[in-house]
Design a protein around this motif. Structure first.
Motif, short mmCIF file in Angstrom:
data_model
loop_
_atom_site.label_atom_id
_atom_site.label_comp_id
_atom_site.label_asym_id
_atom_site.label_seq_id
_atom_site.Cartn_x
_atom_site.Cartn_y
_atom_site.Cartn_z
N LYS A 175 -4.91 1.36 -11.02
CA LYS A 175 -5.26 1.71 -10.01
C LYS A 175 -4.27 3.46 -9.24
N ALA A 176 -2.93 3.09 -9.73
CA ALA A 176 -2.57 4.31 -9.30
C ALA A 176 -2.05 5.35 -10.92
N LEU A 177 -2.73 4.82 -11.93
CA LEU A 177 -2.04 5.69 -13.06
C LEU A 177 -3.66 6.42 -13.53
N VAL A 178 -4.61 5.74 -11.89
CA VAL A 178 -6.39 6.28 -12.22
C VAL A 178 -6.37 7.37 -11.38
N ASP A 179 -6.36 7.12 -10.40
CA ASP A 179 -6.29 8.24 -9.34
C ASP A 179 -5.17 9.10 -9.08
N ALA A 180 -4.31 9.15 -10.30
CA ALA A 180 -3.39 10.39 -10.65
C ALA A 180 -3.89 10.61 -11.82
N ASP A 181 -4.86 10.26 -11.89
CA ASP A 181 -6.08 11.53 -13.93
C ASP A 181 -4.91 10.88 -15.19
N LYS A 182 -3.73 9.30 -14.94
CA LYS A 182 -3.16 9.67 -16.10
C LYS A 182 -3.86 9.14 -17.18
N TRP A 190 1.17 -0.93 -0.33
CA TRP A 190 0.21 -0.84 -0.09
C TRP A 190 1.07 0.80 0.21
N LEU A 191 1.98 0.98 0.88
CA LEU A 191 2.61 2.31 1.01
C LEU A 191 3.41 2.27 -0.06
N ALA A 192 3.80 1.80 -0.53
CA ALA A 192 4.20 1.64 -2.18
C ALA A 192 3.46 2.34 -3.49
N HIS A 193 2.36 1.91 -3.70
CA HIS A 193 0.94 2.10 -4.20
C HIS A 193 0.70 3.71 -3.57
N LEU A 194 1.10 3.82 -2.70
CA LEU A 194 0.44 5.46 -2.11
C LEU A 194 1.50 6.35 -2.94
N GLY A 195 2.91 5.86 -2.24
CA GLY A 195 3.88 6.18 -3.01
C GLY A 195 3.82 6.87 -4.65
N THR A 196 4.09 6.38 -5.15
CA THR A 196 3.20 5.79 -7.01
C THR A 196 2.83 7.22 -7.04
N ILE A 197 1.32 7.01 -6.01
CA ILE A 197 0.66 8.09 -6.87
C ILE A 197 1.12 9.94 -6.46
N ALA A 198 2.14 9.70 -5.46
CA ALA A 198 2.64 10.78 -5.10
C ALA A 198 3.55 10.96 -6.11
N VAL A 199 4.46 10.52 -6.63
CA VAL A 199 5.66 11.01 -7.77
C VAL A 199 4.40 11.30 -8.70
#
Length: 673
Positions: A178-185, A7-16
């Motif tokens: 999920k990471a890419l969608v959350d970041a609207d990419k 989860w932390l890795a996923h959150l970090g990806t979104i943050a970046v």
């Protein structure tokens, strides 16, 4: 801890990604920033259409807006989007489709699964008839030179690097959506796909919920949403298309027989069962008839575990020698671990099948995930193998032989019976001038379906394509979807194997049956004989040396493949595609995930710890099978149970796996009753 780290890795990806989005954006193909939407309607939950092939008038394609190269506001109903007409379902050949008159798109792709290496086919096809035809029909070309994989890194690391450099590709395959969608990419395709890809929606129907709803690589975990285009369907097409001949389909995909057979030296088999066929006789039967009946497949009457054990003792009584060396009827150890014996052969003769292993299994009687190692029936199974060793029926040398030594003996006829994936190499026997061969002998021992489950994999797709907003303009999304739809259409499938009609590589009769003009190409495409012509024309025959493997297709198999559609000459080497019990007596399987412990090591730290301690578990188990007396057997079995529990295989862990299994397998739990 495993779930938390993930989860932390996923959150970090979104943050970046988010940090980069607020800073700058690449717009090589016209979209000015990652917040450009493919349309307001496409981004509202629940706005998707209810039926494949239909789209509401408020579809995202009619509302998409963005900024073009000149900075002027535009919508998807301007320019190319107005010209996009879906690929008709009834087109028989790509040559029947008109030239694309709109924009020409060159797209690169990121193959994001695994750590990369070898995912991009960089070979050259000098006489390529496929790629130019795809471009002619769709206006889209895949730019392989600018495409990339993870280059030895994880997908998470690669995502961070792409975000930091803001150098996103046009497409991505099998991404952490999920990471890419959350970041609207990436684009929301919920409404666009039914409108511009009717062939995909027809051939991968919404009823396949494990794809459209259960696969986060398509839905990003959002029910009812589509963020990636599913391709390369992985399931038997006979389950979707009733027009497919199941016997002929075996040339493409042999039905899973769950390893419900053993390998037996046919000269020894004949001594005990004179009416049983040799390998050469089975091959001759196939060449003559093309099929086998159930009675022909079950020509050796081994109908119970007792029959199997007696068969082994009867082999020992024959006193067969290979040169001066006695032939062992059987072995319990192959220089590896106990999986072949206890999961495959044990599952077969004890009625729990290879789908249920000696670690975790679903017990229909207790209705929960259980460990098998401490059950009374498993102890009795171990006692059987131990007795065979003590009586000299199973090889004692095999307990000490490393795998290479074991395999050398196996390939030289030193074991009368083998099992699981450990098939004696027929080429070694032939080279040594042996007059015998090993053949499959199916055991007619039923699975105890009152207690055990035989699992069937849910439908899935191997490739799932998402579209990046940074590199693909909103008005170009329909064209990209039409391109993917063409690749998955019937005409697109045919193109992979035959080329376009305009290339003149095949003849077609009045009934639409095709044959190749070039005999060498025919041998390559139909019988998979080596030839440079597959690569030359960029036609695929399923082997590594045929056409390029960069484009996507409908499924892993195809009814348009010449391997299926040709009236093939029967070849003895195809015998086991048809001498197959699953063709005449299908198994009682249910669609479900499996509760295998190794599927939960990332989510349950205790499962990870126990699985890493497997070596101690396996070594203790092998000692039980090798006990020299009844008293030693009891002692070693008790020691084994103690070691298993100290290694973490406890009731508490079984309960945690059970709870996780119920969550992951929620849609299928009713089928396990």
């Amino acid at each position: 801890m495993g779930a938390k780290r993930k989860w932390l890795a996923h959150l970090g990806t979104i943050a970046v990604i988010a940090a980069v989005v607020t800073g700058c954006s690449s717009n090589d193909t016209g979209s000015t920033n990652a917040s450009n939407k493919a349309g307001d309607a496409a981004n509202k939950p629940g706005s998707g259409t209810n039926e494949a092939g239909k789209a509401e008038n408020t579809s995202a394609s009619n509302k998409a807006s963005g900024t073009n190269d000149e900075g002027n506001k535009g919508t998807a109903n301007n320019g190319a989007a107005d010209e996009v007409q879906p690929i008709p379902a009834d087109v028989q050949d790509s040559s029947d489709l008109p030239d694309w008159k709109g924009k020409q798109l060159s797209l690169n792709i990121w193959y994001s699964h695994g750590t990369g290496g070898g995912l991009i086919d960089t070979r050259k096809s000098k006489g390529d008839v496929v790629t130019p035809e795809i471009a002619r029909v769709t206006g889209v070309t895949l730019d392989i030179a600018k495409s990339f994989d993870n280059a030895g890194q994880t997908a998470e690391v690669k995502t961070g690097l792409l975000a930091a450099s803001n150098n996103w590709p046009a497409l991505v395959d099998n991404a952490d959506l999920k990471a890419l969608v959350d970041a609207d990419k990436v684009y929301d395709l919920t409404e666009l796909l039914p409108k511009y890809a009717p062939n995909i929606m027809r051939k991968i129907p919404l009823s396949l919920k494990t794809i459209w709803e259960g696969d986060s690589r398509v839905s990003a975990g959002q029910k009812g949403k589509i963020y990636a285009v599913p391709t390369t369907l992985s399931m038997p097409l006979t389950e979707l298309d009733s027009t497919i001949d199941k016997n002929k389909y075996s040339f493409l995909s042999t039905p899973d027989d769950n390893f419900s057979y053993i390998w037996v030296r046919d000269d020894i088999l004949k001594k005990l069962y004179p009416n049983a066929k040799t390998q050469k006789e089975l091959e001759a039967m196939y060449v003559q008839n093309g099929t086998f009946t159930q009675d022909q497949i079950l020509d050796v009457p081994i109908n119970s575990k007792a029959d199997f054990v007696n068969f082994l003792y009867d082999i020992k009584k024959l006193g067969i020698k290979e040169g001066n060396q006695p032939v062992s009827p059987f072995y319990t150890f192959s220089g590896q671990d106990n999986w072949a014996l206890m999961a495959f052969l044990g599952g077969l003769v004890d009625g729990y099948s290879m789908d249920n292993n000696y670690f975790t299994y679903w017990d229909k009687q207790t209705q929960k995930v259980e460990f098998m190692y401490d059950k009374p029936f498993f102890k009795e199974s171990l006692r059987t193998w131990d007795q065979l060793l003590r009586d000299g029926v199973a090889s004692k040398e095999a307990l000490l032989d490393p795998y290479n030594t074991f395999k050398e003996k196996l390939d030289n006829g030193m074991y009368a019976v083998s099992y699981a994936w450990l098939q004696p190499d027929p080429s070694v026997l032939a080279k040594a001038g042996k007059t015998y061969a090993y053949r499959k002998v199916y055991l007619n021992i039923p699975t105890d379906d009152s207690r055990y489950v035989m699992y069937k994999a849910a439908p899935g797709t191997l490739e799932n394509i998402a579209i990046f907003k940074d590199k693909v303009k909103p008005e170009d999304v329909p064209q990209v979807l039409r391109w993917l739809d063409f690749l998955e259409s019937d005409a697109g499938e045919k193109l992979n194997f035959w080329g376009p009609r305009s290339a003149g590589l095949f003849k077609e009769d009045a009934d639409g049956k095709r044959t190749y003009v070039d005999p060498e190409l025919e041998q390559h495409m139909v019988y998979q004989q080596p030839s440079p012509k597959g690569l030359f024309y960029n036609l695929k025959n399923g082997t590594a040396d045929s056409g390029l493997h960069n484009y996507f297709s409908y499924a892993t198999t195809s009814k348009f493949s010449p391997i299926y559609s040709y009236d093939r000459e029967r070849n003895a080497s195809d015998v086991y595609k048809f001498f197959n019990i699953a063709l005449v007596r299908p198994f009682k399987e249910v669609v479900s995930l499996t509760p295998d412990i190794y599927n939960y090591t990332a989510d349950i730290p205790e499962a990870d710890k126990a699985w890493k301690a497997r070596t101690a578990f396996e070594n203790a188990l092998t000692k039980v099978i090798a006990a020299s007396s009844d008293s030693q057997f009891e002692k070693l079995y008790n020691d084994f149970v103690t070691i298993a529990q100290k290694s973490g295989y406890t009731d508490e862990l079984a309960q945690k796996i059970d709870a996780a299994f119920r969550v992951k397998n929620a849609d299928n739990m009713d089928s396990l009753k």
